[in-house]
Design a protein around this motif. Sequence first.
Motif, PDB file in Angstrom:
ATOM      1  N   VAL A  18       0.865  -1.171   0.000  1.00 40.56           N
ATOM      2  CA  VAL A  18       0.000   0.000   0.000  1.00 40.56           C
ATOM      3  C   VAL A  18       0.910   1.232   0.000  1.00 40.56           C
ATOM      4  N   SER A  19       0.689   2.147  -0.931  1.00 38.46           N
ATOM      5  CA  SER A  19       1.548   3.340  -1.095  1.00 38.46           C
ATOM      6  C   SER A  19       2.987   2.934  -1.376  1.00 38.46           C
ATOM      7  N   GLY A  20       3.149   1.842  -2.056  1.00 40.51           N
ATOM      8  CA  GLY A  20       4.462   1.311  -2.403  1.00 40.51           C
ATOM      9  C   GLY A  20       4.348  -0.189  -2.589  1.00 40.51           C
ATOM     10  N   ASP A  21       5.462  -0.838  -2.795  1.00 37.79           N
ATOM     11  CA  ASP A  21       5.475  -2.284  -3.025  1.00 37.79           C
ATOM     12  C   ASP A  21       6.605  -2.938  -2.274  1.00 37.79           C
ATOM     13  N   ASP A  22       6.443  -4.227  -2.017  1.00 40.43           N
ATOM     14  CA  ASP A  22       7.532  -5.055  -1.509  1.00 40.43           C
ATOM     15  C   ASP A  22       7.898  -6.048  -2.612  1.00 40.43           C
TER      16      ASP A  22
END
Length: 138
Positions: A18-22
């Motif tokens: 959420v609001s980025g990635d892993d």
Amino acid sequence: MDIHQFLALPHQFRWGGVSGDDCMTFPASWALRCIGIDPAEDLRGTYRTRDEAHAIVESYGGELPFMDRHLAKIGARRVQHPETGDIGLIKAMTGEAAADQIETQIGAIRFGPLWACIHPAGIRATPAEFIAAWRLPA
């Protein structure tokens, strides 16, 4: 959107996607951009730490069954010869300091002869051994 445009977007490393990635939601975000279906939709926002992410992956029996299940539900098919844009499970070294690095399995996107993946320092494209690869439906 092509792979160059996707990789040029501002990406941030964030556990939970959420609001980025892993490392596992990064290729899922690529699938979402390509075909409009997010294979990680059921997972985004359900975890916030590395330990929580690893517990979810282990609940599926490990990285390969985890990716197989999520990519199969969007119609991705396994391929033996990955091409640019295919999603892969690769072997990579992770860890901030050289002394902390360990080999692990992460999700990535084929980019020419390299694999693009997300890292806390940003996007990296690197040669890597792949364990499995999937082609998104057209």
